[in-house]
Write an enzyme that holds these catalytic residues in place. Structure first.
Site, mmCIF file in Angstrom:
data_model
loop_
_atom_site.group_PDB
_atom_site.id
_atom_site.type_symbol
_atom_site.label_atom_id
_atom_site.label_comp_id
_atom_site.label_asym_id
_atom_site.label_seq_id
_atom_site.Cartn_x
_atom_site.Cartn_y
_atom_site.Cartn_z
ATOM 1 N N CYS A 80 101.990 -7.833 62.033
ATOM 2 C CA CYS A 80 103.423 -8.068 61.914
ATOM 3 C C CYS A 80 104.250 -7.165 62.813
ATOM 4 C CB CYS A 80 103.876 -7.878 60.465
ATOM 5 S SG CYS A 80 103.157 -9.065 59.332
ATOM 6 N N SER A 130 100.363 -12.134 49.368
ATOM 7 C CA SER A 130 100.432 -13.142 50.426
ATOM 8 C C SER A 130 99.248 -14.091 50.354
ATOM 9 C CB SER A 130 100.464 -12.433 51.781
ATOM 10 O OG SER A 130 100.435 -13.367 52.835
ATOM 11 N N HIS A 158 97.925 -16.055 52.740
ATOM 12 C CA HIS A 158 97.020 -16.174 53.887
ATOM 13 C C HIS A 158 96.082 -14.980 54.050
ATOM 14 C CE1 HIS A 158 98.842 -13.532 57.081
ATOM 15 N NE2 HIS A 158 99.897 -13.653 56.325
ATOM 16 N N THR A 182 114.304 -25.527 49.631
ATOM 17 C CA THR A 182 113.347 -26.407 48.980
ATOM 18 C C THR A 182 111.955 -25.768 48.956
ATOM 19 O OG1 THR A 182 114.604 -28.316 49.796
ATOM 20 C CG2 THR A 182 112.347 -28.723 49.026
#
Length: 381
Positions: free
Chosen positions: A321, A198, A200, A236
């Site tokens: 999370c 990840s 971040h 996208t």
């Protein structure tokens, strides 16, 4: 100014990553699927980023894919590999220390007819390798083994697990989110089939997950008919965020040895100054020093988190999370820690800029809270 001791939830974004995002947003605004020059220019940026990620992980660039976050990357990698496995293989081997995104996916797969074979862990959170060897066979569909646990920092023997699984032709998926850029991570040497990290967590932007799937492995797209990223993920591609994430990754890997030693010294300071009655979870000699799980003597974790926040100190009671849904509780119980003690769990986590003074300030709040609160008054009602 807030003392930030929650880098395992998210790390402050690096200025270099912010600058890279701004520059890429100006120069690479095209859609990578477009056939004109603006689209081609954007596609070249992404191709360069894939090459860099491949080098950083020591894997083939053709196996790198970008997603909206690591949770999505975990779900896609797991399901893509399972769709490529023989119908007879319906058992998944894993542990209850996995990230919420993996545990949720496993519970979904269980409803779809898969059997989840949970491997036991010891009181330090380390997987029982004797049990693992007995449970993996030709009938196993997939092995899922997190590299670094996000609650107490236990490091699993993923390379050893992958070596055993390979003898049966079983693919291995590993969530390396809390390991990449913090521990030495060489996916080529570890030998996993797929892995996820990840942006971040290493000073990059939120909204970028990085997935690796071995190009030699058979997998099938979850999104039938999509043309994006060889069918791995529809939608996208966010080129500026991917460029920003790649710059953050390069810096994190370059700084990794120094950052690890710094975190180890902070861990040692923490151990030497722990207030009486506070227990550090995990085995110091083998765990990640970036993550510190603490069990308090008679103060609930949520209460301590709020007390710290009043003193402008950011800590957590477990993985962001799944706050409020008991992931830390699940991890603690699997390690043999009783539910009452698990409710007294808090987590602090370091980055390269964390100082001893900040750790000292946290410990002072903990010590004062324990001394001033009776067991009854230190609970949330």
């Amino acid at each position: 100014m807030m003392i930030y001791l929650d880098s395992a939830a998210t790390a402050p974004m690096r200025q270099e990553a912010i600058d890279a995002y701004a520059e890429a947003a100006k120069k690479a605004f095209g859609n990578t699927q477009s056939l004109h020059d603006a689209g081609s220019a954007a596609a070249e940026y992404v191709a360069s980023c894939r090459k860099i990620w491949g080098q950083l992980m020591n894997v083939r660039a053709g196996g790198i894919y970008f997603t909206g976050n690591a949770s999505e990357a975990n779900q896609l990698a797991i399901r893509s590999l399972l769709r490529g496995r023989p119908d007879k293989c319906r058992t998944i081997v894993s542990t209850k220390l996995e990230h919420a995104s993996v545990l949720t996916t496993l519970h979904e797969l269980e409803k779809e007819g898969y059997v989840i074979d949970w491997i036991s862990v010891d009181r330090f959170g380390r997987v029982d390798m004797d049990e693992f060897k007995k449970k993996v066979s030709e009938e196993t569909a997939l092995v899922i083994m997190q590299l670094v646990n996000s609650e107490m920092g236990a490091v699993q023997p993923v390379e050893q697990c992958a070596r055993i699984a390979r003898t049966f032709g079983v693919p291995v998926h590993s969530d390396i989110v809390q390991g990449f850029g913090k521990l030495p991570v060489d996916l080529g040497a570890i030998g996993v089939t797929s892995a996820v990290c990840s942006a971040h967590k290493i000073g990059g932007p939120k909204g970028v997950g990085i997935a690796y799937l071995d190009p030699a492995a058979h997998w099938e797209s979850v999104y039938e008919g999509t043309t994006h990223q060889a069918g791995f993920r529809a939608g996208t591609i966010d080129v500026p965020a991917i460029v920003s994430a790649t710059i953050a990754a390069k810096l994190a890997v370059r700084e990794q040895p120094h950052a690890y030693e710094h975190a180890r010294q902070l861990q040692q300071y923490l151990v030497e100054h722990l207030p009486e009655g506070v227990v550090l979870t995990g085995e110091l000699s083998s765990k990640s020093p970036f993550i510190q799980g603490l069990v308090l003597p008679h103060v609930e974790g949520q209460w301590m988190m709020l007390a710290c926040n009043r003193h402008q100190i950011a800590i957590s009671t477990g993985t962001a999370c799944k706050i409020g849904f008991g992931e830390a509780m699940s991890a603690m119980l699997s390690m043999g820690i009783e539910s009452d003690a698990a409710r007294k769990f808090v987590r602090i986590s370091f980055n390269k800029n964390t100082t001893e003074h900040e750790v000292e300030a946290f410990l002072q709040v903990v010590a004062d809270s324990i001394a001033n609160k009776t067991p009854e008054s230190a609970r949330l009602h």
